[in-house]
Design an enzyme around this catalytic site. Structure first.
Site, PDB file in Angstrom:
ATOM      1  N   ALA A 181      -0.894   1.891  -0.458  1.00  0.00           N
ATOM      2  CA  ALA A 181       0.071   0.739  -0.715  1.00  0.00           C
ATOM      3  C   ALA A 181       0.278  -0.062   0.655  1.00  0.00           C
ATOM      4  CB  ALA A 181       1.456   0.988  -0.991  1.00  0.00           C
ATOM      5  N   GLY A 182      -0.370   0.360   1.748  1.00  0.00           N
ATOM      6  CA  GLY A 182      -0.335  -0.435   2.947  1.00  0.00           C
ATOM      7  C   GLY A 182      -1.413  -1.476   2.845  1.00  0.00           C
TER       8      GLY A 182
ATOM      9  N   PRO B  69       5.674  -4.309  -1.524  1.00  0.00           N
ATOM     10  CA  PRO B  69       6.270  -3.185  -0.374  1.00  0.00           C
ATOM     11  C   PRO B  69       5.364  -1.967  -0.674  1.00  0.00           C
ATOM     12  CG  PRO B  69       7.768  -3.742  -2.223  1.00  0.00           C
ATOM     13  CD  PRO B  69       6.979  -4.732  -2.426  1.00  0.00           C
ATOM     14  N   ASP B  70       5.495  -1.102   0.430  1.00  0.00           N
ATOM     15  CA  ASP B  70       4.773   0.206   0.218  1.00  0.00           C
ATOM     16  C   ASP B  70       5.849   1.108  -0.178  1.00  0.00           C
ATOM     17  OD1 ASP B  70       4.136   1.048   3.705  1.00  0.00           O
ATOM     18  OD2 ASP B  70       5.983   0.551   2.340  1.00  0.00           O
ATOM     19  N   PHE B  71       5.640   2.442  -0.134  1.00  0.00           N
ATOM     20  CA  PHE B  71       6.670   3.367  -0.859  1.00  0.00           C
ATOM     21  C   PHE B  71       7.582   3.867   0.299  1.00  0.00           C
ATOM     22  CE2 PHE B  71       5.270   3.454  -5.226  1.00  0.00           C
ATOM     23  CZ  PHE B  71       3.981   2.951  -5.164  1.00  0.00           C
ATOM     24  N   ARG B  72       6.901   4.264   1.262  1.00  0.00           N
ATOM     25  CA  ARG B  72       7.639   5.282   2.168  1.00  0.00           C
ATOM     26  C   ARG B  72       7.387   4.248   3.738  1.00  0.00           C
ATOM     27  NH1 ARG B  72       4.331   7.839  -0.807  1.00  0.00           N
ATOM     28  NH2 ARG B  72       5.127   9.395  -1.951  1.00  0.00           N
TER      29      ARG B  72
ATOM     30  N   ASN C 226      -3.136   2.588  -5.448  1.00  0.00           N
ATOM     31  CA  ASN C 226      -2.544   1.213  -5.821  1.00  0.00           C
ATOM     32  C   ASN C 226      -2.380   0.962  -7.295  1.00  0.00           C
ATOM     33  OD1 ASN C 226      -1.885   1.239  -3.312  1.00  0.00           O
ATOM     34  ND2 ASN C 226      -3.191  -0.333  -2.730  1.00  0.00           N
ATOM     35  N   ILE C 227      -1.378   0.314  -7.811  1.00  0.00           N
ATOM     36  CA  ILE C 227      -1.313   0.073  -9.161  1.00  0.00           C
ATOM     37  C   ILE C 227      -1.263  -1.444  -9.457  1.00  0.00           C
ATOM     38  CG2 ILE C 227      -0.322   2.349 -10.088  1.00  0.00           C
ATOM     39  CD1 ILE C 227       2.365   1.111 -10.026  1.00  0.00           C
ATOM     40  N   ASP C 228      -1.216  -2.206  -8.278  1.00  0.00           N
ATOM     41  CA  ASP C 228      -1.053  -3.662  -8.475  1.00  0.00           C
ATOM     42  C   ASP C 228      -2.331  -4.369  -8.957  1.00  0.00           C
ATOM     43  OD1 ASP C 228      -1.311  -3.378  -4.772  1.00  0.00           O
ATOM     44  OD2 ASP C 228      -2.827  -3.757  -6.065  1.00  0.00           O
TER      45      ASP C 228
ATOM     46  N   HIS D 256      -4.143   6.556  -9.417  1.00  0.00           N
ATOM     47  CA  HIS D 256      -2.839   6.609  -9.983  1.00  0.00           C
ATOM     48  C   HIS D 256      -2.718   5.584 -11.154  1.00  0.00           C
ATOM     49  CE1 HIS D 256      -1.288   8.551  -6.047  1.00  0.00           C
ATOM     50  NE2 HIS D 256      -2.095   9.325  -6.641  1.00  0.00           N
TER      51      HIS D 256
ATOM     52  N   CYS E 292       2.524   6.966 -31.036  1.00  0.00           N
ATOM     53  CA  CYS E 292       1.216   6.990 -31.863  1.00  0.00           C
ATOM     54  C   CYS E 292      -0.100   6.866 -31.104  1.00  0.00           C
ATOM     55  CB  CYS E 292       1.536   5.843 -32.891  1.00  0.00           C
ATOM     56  SG  CYS E 292       1.198   4.252 -32.152  1.00  0.00           S
TER      57      CYS E 292
ATOM     58  N   THR F  85      -2.661   4.108   3.852  1.00  0.00           N
ATOM     59  CA  THR F  85      -1.786   5.314   2.973  1.00  0.00           C
ATOM     60  C   THR F  85      -1.333   6.345   4.128  1.00  0.00           C
ATOM     61  OG1 THR F  85      -2.335   6.904   1.532  1.00  0.00           O
ATOM     62  CG2 THR F  85      -3.962   6.352   2.877  1.00  0.00           C
TER      63      THR F  85
ATOM     64  N   ARG G 143      -1.134   2.011  10.208  1.00  0.00           N
ATOM     65  CA  ARG G 143       0.002   1.614  11.280  1.00  0.00           C
ATOM     66  C   ARG G 143       0.107   3.057  11.909  1.00  0.00           C
ATOM     67  NH1 ARG G 143       3.614  -0.807   8.561  1.00  0.00           N
ATOM     68  NH2 ARG G 143       3.025  -2.950   9.423  1.00  0.00           N
ATOM     69  N   ASP G 144       0.107   4.148  11.401  1.00  0.00           N
ATOM     70  CA  ASP G 144       0.295   5.408  12.188  1.00  0.00           C
ATOM     71  C   ASP G 144      -0.750   6.420  11.734  1.00  0.00           C
ATOM     72  OD1 ASP G 144       3.276   5.046  10.299  1.00  0.00           O
ATOM     73  OD2 ASP G 144       1.208   5.579   9.510  1.00  0.00           O
TER      74      ASP G 144
HETATM   75  N1  APR Z   1      -0.611  -2.330   8.304  1.00  0.00           N
HETATM   76  C1  APR Z   1      -1.025  -1.229   8.649  1.00  0.00           C
HETATM   77  N2  APR Z   1      -0.448   0.093   7.955  1.00  0.00           N
HETATM   78  C2  APR Z   1       0.487  -0.292   7.012  1.00  0.00           C
HETATM   79  C3  APR Z   1       0.913  -1.531   6.521  1.00  0.00           C
HETATM   80  C4  APR Z   1       0.233  -2.520   7.174  1.00  0.00           C
HETATM   81  N3  APR Z   1       0.533  -3.750   6.993  1.00  0.00           N
HETATM   82  N4  APR Z   1       1.658  -1.380   5.616  1.00  0.00           N
HETATM   83  C5  APR Z   1       1.977  -0.152   5.464  1.00  0.00           C
HETATM   84  N5  APR Z   1       1.184   0.464   6.306  1.00  0.00           N
HETATM   85  C6  APR Z   1       1.062   2.112   6.233  1.00  0.00           C
HETATM   86  C7  APR Z   1       2.447   2.772   6.306  1.00  0.00           C
HETATM   87  O1  APR Z   1       2.740   3.097   7.768  1.00  0.00           O
HETATM   88  C8  APR Z   1       2.125   4.092   5.852  1.00  0.00           C
HETATM   89  O2  APR Z   1       1.364   5.047   6.540  1.00  0.00           O
HETATM   90  O3  APR Z   1       0.631   2.468   4.951  1.00  0.00           O
HETATM   91  C9  APR Z   1       1.245   3.692   4.728  1.00  0.00           C
HETATM   92  C10 APR Z   1       1.628   3.395   3.215  1.00  0.00           C
HETATM   93  O4  APR Z   1       2.088   4.765   2.855  1.00  0.00           O
HETATM   94  P1  APR Z   1       3.201   4.941   1.620  1.00  0.00           P
HETATM   95  O5  APR Z   1       4.272   3.898   1.425  1.00  0.00           O
HETATM   96  O6  APR Z   1       3.448   6.389   1.213  1.00  0.00           O
HETATM   97  O7  APR Z   1       1.893   4.623   0.260  1.00  0.00           O
HETATM   98  P2  APR Z   1       0.895   5.367  -0.375  1.00  0.00           P
HETATM   99  O8  APR Z   1       0.182   6.276   0.604  1.00  0.00           O
HETATM  100  O9  APR Z   1      -0.023   4.471  -1.191  1.00  0.00           O
HETATM  101  O10 APR Z   1       1.602   6.236  -1.426  1.00  0.00           O
HETATM  102  C11 APR Z   1       0.814   7.012  -2.241  1.00  0.00           C
HETATM  103  O11 APR Z   1       2.958   7.838  -3.619  1.00  0.00           O
HETATM  104  O12 APR Z   1       4.895   7.783  -4.641  1.00  0.00           O
HETATM  105  C12 APR Z   1       3.462   7.771  -4.741  1.00  0.00           C
HETATM  106  O13 APR Z   1       2.191   6.899  -6.460  1.00  0.00           O
HETATM  107  C13 APR Z   1       2.750   6.482  -5.376  1.00  0.00           C
HETATM  108  O14 APR Z   1       0.545   5.891  -5.112  1.00  0.00           O
HETATM  109  C14 APR Z   1       1.620   6.091  -4.424  1.00  0.00           C
HETATM  110  C15 APR Z   1       1.426   7.502  -3.422  1.00  0.00           C
END
Ligand code: APR
Length: 292
Positions: A22-23, A31-34, A108-110, A129, A140, A201, A226-227
């Site tokens: 999602a990042g 928005p990402d998830f966490r 990602n599902i976007d 996913h 059906c 991710t 990011r981390d």
């Molecule tokens: N630049 C760099 N890193 C980023 C940015 C950015 N602009 N935005 C977000 N991130 C990083 C976040 O710091 C985090 O480490 O991307 C990561 C996103 O992590 P999640 O929000 O957990 O997303 P994801 O890893 O895709 O989640 C996996 O969880 O709930 C399920 O099915 C859902 O596919 C999803 C799966």
């Protein structure tokens, strides 16, 4: 990063596998998830309005069958067509155009990886996913194109099958569901890979997260995030490289080191003009109904 760029530029890396989450879409406004951007701004932190027992329930198949409304309320926000790809998506497309992408695995599902200009062909993409692009009746099992559901989803309704009145669910993989068969391409892709790039991710969700350890130990792994996450945090390998910080900034640094900046700019300009063309075509189409 310079060594990785040289290996790609000199075509010593010709079978690059990309893992994304999602990042890579937050720069597009999704928005990402966490998120670690600021506690409370991840998607899972902003679901109070849906009265869920806990955040992940919105993607749990058992909860969905009991109450599909929260998912479809969220689907209205996330449905493809509301967002545009960013530099990160265009970079992967350029890697493909240069014949050096083996496969892209996304969580990602976007649907941004399917974009006409910034995306990659279906055979190069594994949507681990699932996707909004297709849907299935939960009663059906009749198949639908995602576009057929758009009017109901965007109106906030729960899509119903005209055949049996069952709930039609987008082919998103919910917790408790099987991953698509295409996911198992990893069994041959990852042993063949000569470079792994992991972007945007948290590597928290299995079995996707474990793919990061499926490349041979001699293969460089580049994290642009990011981390530090997953094995980059607790099990680093000698050839691991990390580029921490904003994903667009990190990818841009890689593109500059590759000497691909002009080509990427041209590809992004084509993507933007595509967007304008679509909107112009749409305006022309609508203008025919000037009496509306
Ligand atoms: N630049 C760099 N890193 C980023 C940015 C950015 N602009 N935005 C977000 N991130 C990083 C976040 O710091 C985090 O480490 O991307 C990561 C996103 O992590 P999640 O929000 O957990 O997303 P994801 O890893 O895709 O989640 C996996 O969880 O709930 C399920 O099915 C859902 O596919 C999803 C799966």
């Amino acid at each position: 990063m310079q060594d990785v760029a040289e290996n790609i530029r000199e075509r010593r890396c010709k079978r690059v596998v990309v893992m994304a989450g999602a990042g890579i879409s937050t720069p597009s406004g999704i928005p990402d998830f966490r998120t670690c951007r600021s506690p409370g701004s991840g998607l899972y932190d902003n679901l109070q309005q849906y009265d869920l027992p806990y955040a992940e329930a919105i993607f749990e198949i058992g909860f969905f069958h009991r109450n599909p409304n929260p998912f479809f309320a969220l689907a209205k926000e996330l449905y493809p067509g509301n967002y545009q790809p960013n530099l990160t998506h265009y970079f992967v497309r350029l890697l493909h155009q240069k014949g050096q992408l083996l496969r892209m695995y996304t969580q990602n599902i976007d649907g941004l990886e399917r974009h006409q200009v910034a995306g990659v062909p279906p055979e190069m993409l594994v949507e681990a996913h699932g996707t909004f692009a297709t849907a299935t009746c939960t009663s059906c099992l009749r198949k639908y194109d995602g576009e057929e559901l758009r009017p109901e989803v965007m109106s906030g309704a729960v899509p119903r099958c005209p055949t049996c009145k069952g709930v039609v669910k987008p082919d998103i993989v919910f917790f408790g569901e099987e991953l698509p068969l295409s996911f198992f391409k990893y069994l041959t892709d990852f042993p063949l890979a000569d470079l792994l790039i992991v972007m945007g991710t948290s590597l928290e969700v299995e079995p996707f997260a474990s793919l990061a350890g499926a490349v041979r130990s001699s293969v460089p792994r580049l994290l642009i995030n990011r981390d530090l996450v997953g094995p980059f945090a607790w099990g680093r390998r000698p050839h691991d490289v990390t580029q921490l910080g904003d994903v667009v900034t990190g990818v841009k640094e890689l593109v500059d080191a590759l000497g691909w900046t002009q080509e990427l700019d041209a590809l992004m300009a084509a993507g933007n003009s595509e967007k304008c063309l679509i909107s112009e075509n749409f305006k022309t189409y609508i203008s025919k109904f000037s009496w509306i």
